[in-house]
Scaffold this motif. Structure first.
Motif, mmCIF file in Angstrom:
data_model
loop_
_atom_site.group_PDB
_atom_site.id
_atom_site.type_symbol
_atom_site.label_atom_id
_atom_site.label_comp_id
_atom_site.label_asym_id
_atom_site.label_seq_id
_atom_site.Cartn_x
_atom_site.Cartn_y
_atom_site.Cartn_z
ATOM 1 N N UNK B 423 0.841 -1.187 0.000
ATOM 2 C CA UNK B 423 0.000 0.000 0.000
ATOM 3 C C UNK B 423 0.877 1.238 0.000
ATOM 4 N N UNK B 424 0.490 2.200 -0.811
ATOM 5 C CA UNK B 424 1.206 3.475 -0.815
ATOM 6 C C UNK B 424 0.192 4.545 -0.422
ATOM 7 N N UNK B 425 0.387 5.134 0.741
ATOM 8 C CA UNK B 425 -0.590 6.101 1.252
ATOM 9 C C UNK B 425 -1.714 5.380 1.978
ATOM 10 N N UNK B 426 -2.673 6.150 2.512
ATOM 11 C CA UNK B 426 -3.710 5.461 3.292
ATOM 12 C C UNK B 426 -5.123 5.708 2.761
ATOM 13 N N UNK B 427 -5.227 6.044 1.472
ATOM 14 C CA UNK B 427 -6.566 6.209 0.910
ATOM 15 C C UNK B 427 -6.867 5.111 -0.104
ATOM 16 N N UNK B 428 -6.007 4.086 -0.144
ATOM 17 C CA UNK B 428 -6.227 3.010 -1.105
ATOM 18 C C UNK B 428 -6.512 1.722 -0.342
ATOM 19 N N UNK B 429 -6.922 0.691 -1.075
ATOM 20 C CA UNK B 429 -7.229 -0.560 -0.398
ATOM 21 C C UNK B 429 -6.630 -1.744 -1.124
ATOM 22 N N UNK B 430 -6.242 -2.758 -0.355
ATOM 23 C CA UNK B 430 -5.770 -4.012 -0.947
ATOM 24 C C UNK B 430 -6.517 -5.139 -0.264
ATOM 25 N N UNK B 431 -6.971 -6.099 -1.061
ATOM 26 C CA UNK B 431 -7.765 -7.190 -0.507
ATOM 27 C C UNK B 431 -7.303 -8.493 -1.134
ATOM 28 N N UNK B 432 -7.346 -9.540 -0.354
ATOM 29 C CA UNK B 432 -6.983 -10.850 -0.883
ATOM 30 C C UNK B 432 -8.143 -11.800 -0.624
ATOM 31 N N UNK B 433 -8.642 -12.388 -1.693
ATOM 32 C CA UNK B 433 -9.793 -13.291 -1.561
ATOM 33 C C UNK B 433 -9.438 -14.645 -2.156
ATOM 34 N N UNK B 434 -8.890 -15.538 -1.351
ATOM 35 C CA UNK B 434 -8.565 -16.862 -1.879
ATOM 36 C C UNK B 434 -9.722 -17.853 -1.688
ATOM 37 N N UNK B 435 -9.958 -18.662 -2.694
ATOM 38 C CA UNK B 435 -10.921 -19.766 -2.562
ATOM 39 C C UNK B 435 -10.125 -21.051 -2.746
ATOM 40 N N UNK B 436 -10.184 -21.898 -1.768
ATOM 41 C CA UNK B 436 -9.439 -23.155 -1.880
ATOM 42 C C UNK B 436 -10.403 -24.317 -1.679
ATOM 43 N N UNK B 437 -10.439 -25.211 -2.665
ATOM 44 C CA UNK B 437 -11.327 -26.380 -2.548
ATOM 45 C C UNK B 437 -10.506 -27.613 -2.859
ATOM 46 N N UNK B 438 -10.548 -28.575 -1.964
ATOM 47 C CA UNK B 438 -9.826 -29.796 -2.261
ATOM 48 C C UNK B 438 -10.719 -30.999 -2.024
ATOM 49 N N UNK B 439 -10.856 -31.818 -3.050
ATOM 50 C CA UNK B 439 -11.673 -33.028 -2.920
ATOM 51 C C UNK B 439 -10.792 -34.276 -2.919
ATOM 52 N N UNK B 440 -9.505 -34.069 -2.754
ATOM 53 C CA UNK B 440 -8.613 -35.217 -2.709
ATOM 54 C C UNK B 440 -7.634 -34.997 -1.558
ATOM 55 N N UNK B 441 -7.566 -35.974 -0.674
ATOM 56 C CA UNK B 441 -6.821 -35.757 0.566
ATOM 57 C C UNK B 441 -5.313 -35.698 0.342
ATOM 58 N N UNK B 442 -4.847 -36.120 -0.838
ATOM 59 C CA UNK B 442 -3.404 -36.082 -1.071
ATOM 60 C C UNK B 442 -2.917 -34.703 -1.543
ATOM 61 N N UNK B 443 -3.854 -33.801 -1.738
ATOM 62 C CA UNK B 443 -3.459 -32.476 -2.246
ATOM 63 C C UNK B 443 -2.696 -31.692 -1.189
ATOM 64 N N UNK B 444 -1.697 -30.949 -1.625
ATOM 65 C CA UNK B 444 -0.988 -30.044 -0.717
ATOM 66 C C UNK B 444 -1.047 -28.638 -1.294
ATOM 67 N N UNK B 445 -1.813 -27.806 -0.665
ATOM 68 C CA UNK B 445 -1.955 -26.427 -1.118
ATOM 69 C C UNK B 445 -1.391 -25.499 -0.054
ATOM 70 N N UNK B 446 -0.472 -24.665 -0.455
ATOM 71 C CA UNK B 446 0.106 -23.708 0.493
ATOM 72 C C UNK B 446 -0.280 -22.300 0.082
ATOM 73 N N UNK B 447 -0.629 -21.503 1.042
ATOM 74 C CA UNK B 447 -1.009 -20.134 0.726
ATOM 75 C C UNK B 447 -0.325 -19.172 1.697
ATOM 76 N N UNK B 448 0.374 -18.221 1.140
ATOM 77 C CA UNK B 448 0.988 -17.197 1.990
ATOM 78 C C UNK B 448 0.535 -15.838 1.502
#
Ligand SMILES: Nc1ncnc2c1ncn2[C@@H]1O[C@H](COP(=O)(O)OP(=O)(O)O)[C@@H](O)[C@H]1O
Ligand SMILES: [Mg+2]
Lengths: 254, 509
Positions: B423-448
């Motif tokens: 962010x540069x200044x304080x009149x702007x906005x940043x948002x993070x909207x992750x959707x994570x769906x896993x239907x297989x237990x072997x999946x490895x999803x990392x989110x930072x």
């Protein structure tokens, strides 16, 4: 006598309604090395930031003349281009920006403000090479992002490396010795000593006397509670070391 | 670097960054000029006749017209989506033109037949259309500045609704590569187009994609035959020039088994007070062991500092890793547009396939960005990597929206997501909207995810070294996006570094 390089007259500075500098008077002539010694919290870094033009400091009284001109009227980048350099007590990390990249940006920005052309790549590389060998800075460090993950010693070396490259008239060294082991202290001090010259003035801020064994000052000032309480020759540093700051505090109080 | 002598490419780039940053003009949107050229236009409005008009102009076969009409009928039943974090007045789809072409240019020709005014426009934009010049190694334009595109790049230049020229076609044809406008492909390679068009982004996919299917005017078509490594970068340069005209381009890239292509896309538009709609569809198909690298520098006019004007950029980009061990990599630099709504995605269908998304999205002024990606893991042992760098300044809003999903049968799916906002200044906005769906237990999803600000201390430090506020911001932001910058082809890297500085002008002080 010619105009002093730096004249600080009756400087009063507040931070958040608290008076930190309470009437500082200092005169530094061209080519001189002055040491400012004082205990933690006495306002040394505040003085260095005010000289460099950091925001958040309210100057309530006094003036600062740099080569006879009003320094307080100048923006921080203008001061830098005019030759004021501050080696930070706590250098700031700039993630993702290789040290080399930063060095070139700084050099060219200053050249631009002075109406000089940009350095060619070979000229720049040559200058960096010289400065780096002076400070025993390895090439690997120049590729790493500036100050990110640097050891205390590397950070201070990087500061003096910048000082060497930017060739300022006025060098303010804020606790350059802190975080340095004895070997690094030697390298850095030798680097600083090589940069001494008749046209360059230095304000060496320190807490301990040991730095002054390596960078021998022309004048020593004792700083206490936001002002200079004693000024003398290099022997004053030794006296201070022997007696401790308490005696000088007493003098202030008296 | 082994010694201080010859710098390596990387260091060259670092230096380049700074050189570019330092060389910035004070001027803001430098692509905002308008070309005075006579146009052939469809009347304002959208109905079946408009579509027939477009199709006739392009001399399309009946099947193409039918396809468009079906899309149009479908579109009329659809509702504009509202889930993105963007705000804009309702678009009057009847109040614009759906076709505008420079007079007398019904399709790409050889260079000497192209209107010199058009060539001058692209020259001004820094796009080399002259093959001789490139072949002769000339890399400077009339002002002695290096052009952003230098080296071997084949260009398809799209001006409003038509492709005006495609360079290096003969050269490419020697390896069996087809690089032409989509309009031409519809006529010349109907089997390929019919087989793949709409196979990644179905006609019914979403409101804007369906609209695009009905009214798309031009775009690029690329076909890389089996086992061929495309010997040069392919590039399309989109330019909106006409007033009140929407641009609906359609790009289709097919990489046959074991082939490789790197494709670049650039876009600019004149400064105008009204908003203009740009709704593109890009489809990529990678077959077994094929790799497609798709890079975009999106620099449509963002509007003025009060938020007036600018492009609405509503784009559907999707890649299908259809074959085993195929790979699709999206790299995007989004600096323009009033509103960006864009999620370049990968369908990881083939076993062992890999999807990548590297993004730099900069918003300033009143820009709104809602962008991200979807990684849909369907095959076994599929992997994906997402690195997103959002920079918000001024009064802008910058949202990363990303979906990572893993199908029941997709064993051993791997994803790594890193989302950083600055962010540069304080009149702007940043948002993070992750959707994570896993239907297989072997999946490895990392989110930072991280959100940071340029600190006052960093600014002061840079100023103390002599950088101006704008130079300091540009330098710090270039550092922030470094991980993504490295994935851009050289041609775009230099341009991007420049753009970062320009886009953030006026964001401090
Ligand atoms: N930004 C600030 N906000 C509040 N207090 C401050 C700030 N900067 C310095 N001070 C205070 O001013 C005094 C002097 O600090 P400083 O100049 O850092 O001393 P020194 O460098 O001599 O150790 C300290 O009491 C410190 O807490
Ligand atoms: Mg201090």
């Amino acid at each position: 006598m010619s105009t002093p390089m730096l004249e600080i007259k009756n400087l009063h500075v507040r931070v958040e309604d608290q008076e930190i500098l309470k009437g500082v008077n200092l005169t530094l002539n061209r080519g001189e090395v002055h040491a400012v010694m004082g205990r933690n919290g006495s306002g040394k870094s505040t003085l260095s930031y005010v000289l460099a033009g950091k925001d958040d400091y309210e100057i309530t009284d006094g003036e600062i003349l740099f080569n006879g001109e009003d320094l307080l009227e100048m923006e921080p980048d203008e001061r830098a281009a005019a030759g004021v350099f501050l080696a930070f007590q706590y250098p700031i990390e700039i993630p993702g920006v290789a040290t080399m990249t930063f060095l070139k940006a700084a050099m060219n920005a200053q050249r631009k403000s002075r109406g000089e052309g940009e350095l060619s790549t070979p000229e720049f590389m040559k200058a960096v090479k010289e400065a780096a060998s002076l400070l025993e800075v390895k090439q690997d460090m120049l590729k790493r992002p500036l100050n990110v993950g640097f050891s205390g010693g590397e950070k201070k070396r990087a500061e003096i490396l910048q000082m060497a490259l930017l060739a300022p008239q006025l060098c303010i060294l804020d606790e350059t010795d802190s975080g340095l082991d004895i070997d690094a202290l030697k390298v850095v001090s030798e680097g600083v000593n090589k940069l001494r010259g008749p046209d360059r003035t230095m304000l060496v801020i320190t807490h301990y006397q040991r730095l002054l064994n390596h960078i021998v000052p022309d004048v020593v000032h004792v700083f206490s509670d936001g002002r200079v309480v004693e000024t003398g020759g290099k022997e004053l540093a030794l006296e201070l070391e022997a007696k401790g700051y308490a005696d000088f505090d007493a003098e202030t109080a008296a | 670097m082994s010694d201080y002598g010859i710098p390596t490419l990387k260091e060259n780039i670092d230096r380049e960054t700074v050189d570019q940053v330092l060389a910035l003009d004070v001027d803001k949107y430098k692509y905002g000029f308008e070309t005075d050229i006579e146009s052939d236009m469809a009347p304002k409005g959208l109905d079946e006749d408009t579509i027939r008009f477009i199709s006739a102009k392009k001399e399309e076969p009946q099947w193409m017209l039918d396809w468009r009409l079906e899309a149009f009928r479908r579109w009329q039943t659809m509702i504009e989506p509202t889930w993105a974090r963007v705000k804009y007045p309702k678009i009057d789809f009847q109040d614009q033109h759906y076709y505008a072409a420079p007079k007398g240019s019904s399709g790409p020709k050889s260079l000497d037949e192209v209107d010199p005014e058009l060539l001058r426009t692209y020259e001004k934009l820094g796009i080399p259309l002259s093959e001789q010049k490139i072949l002769a190694g000339v890399q400077e334009d009339g002002n002695g500045e290096a052009t952003p595109f230098s080296g071997n790049v084949a260009v398809d230049a799209v001006f409003d609704s038509v492709s005006v020229v495609t360079t290096f076609r003969k050269e490419l044809a020697k390896s069996g590569i087809i690089f032409c406008s989509i309009s031409e492909a519809v006529r010349e390679y109907p089997e390929l187009v019919q087989k793949y068009l709409g196979s990644v982004v179905p006609v019914t996919d979403n409101y804007y994609a369906t609209l695009n299917s009905a009214v798309f005017t031009d775009g690029s078509f690329v076909y890389i035959p089996k086992g061929v490594r495309c010997p040069m970068e392919l590039s399309t340069y989109f330019r909106i020039n006409e007033r009140n005209t929407g641009q609906f381009e359609r790009t289709l890239i097919i990489a046959e088994e074991g082939s490789y292509v790197s494709y670049l896309e650039g876009c600019t538009a004149p400064m105008r007070d009204e908003n203009q709609l740009h709704a593109a569809v890009v489809e990529l198909v990678a077959l077994d062991d094929a790799e497609i690298k798709y890079s975009t520098v999106q620099n449509w006019y963002p509007g003025d500092k009060n938020g007036k004007g600018g492009i609405y950029n509503f784009v559907t980009k999707r890649g299908d890793c259809r074959g085993k061990n195929s790979k699709i990599s999206w790299t995007q630099v989004e600096t323009g547009s009033a509103i960006t709504w864009k999620y370049p995605s990968c369908i990881l269908r083939g076993d062992g396939s890999r999807g990548e998304f590297y993004s730099i999205a900069i918003s300033n002024g009143h820009q709104q960005v809602d962008s991200g990606t979807k990684m849909i893991h369907l095959g076994k042992n599929t992997s994906s990597r997402i690195i997103s760098k959002g920079i918000a300044a001024g009064f802008s809003d910058n949202t990363y929206r990303g979906q990572v999903s893993c199908h029941r049968k997709a064993t051993n799916a791997r994803n790594f997501t890193q989302c950083d906002s600055l962010l540069i200044g304080d009149t702007c906005g940043a948002h993070t909207v992750p959707y994570i769906e896993s239907r297989n237990s072997s999946a490895v999803f990392e989110h930072e995810a991280t959100t940071s600000k340029i600190s006052d201390d960093q600014m002061f430090y840079c100023l103390q070294r002599g950088l101006s506020e704008e130079e300091a911001v540009a330098l710090i932001v270039n550092g922030f996006v470094r991980d993504v910058l490295q994935h851009l082809p050289m041609e775009f890297m230099v341009e991007t570094q420049k753009l970062i500085g320009i886009s953030l002008e006026g964001s401090v002080g």
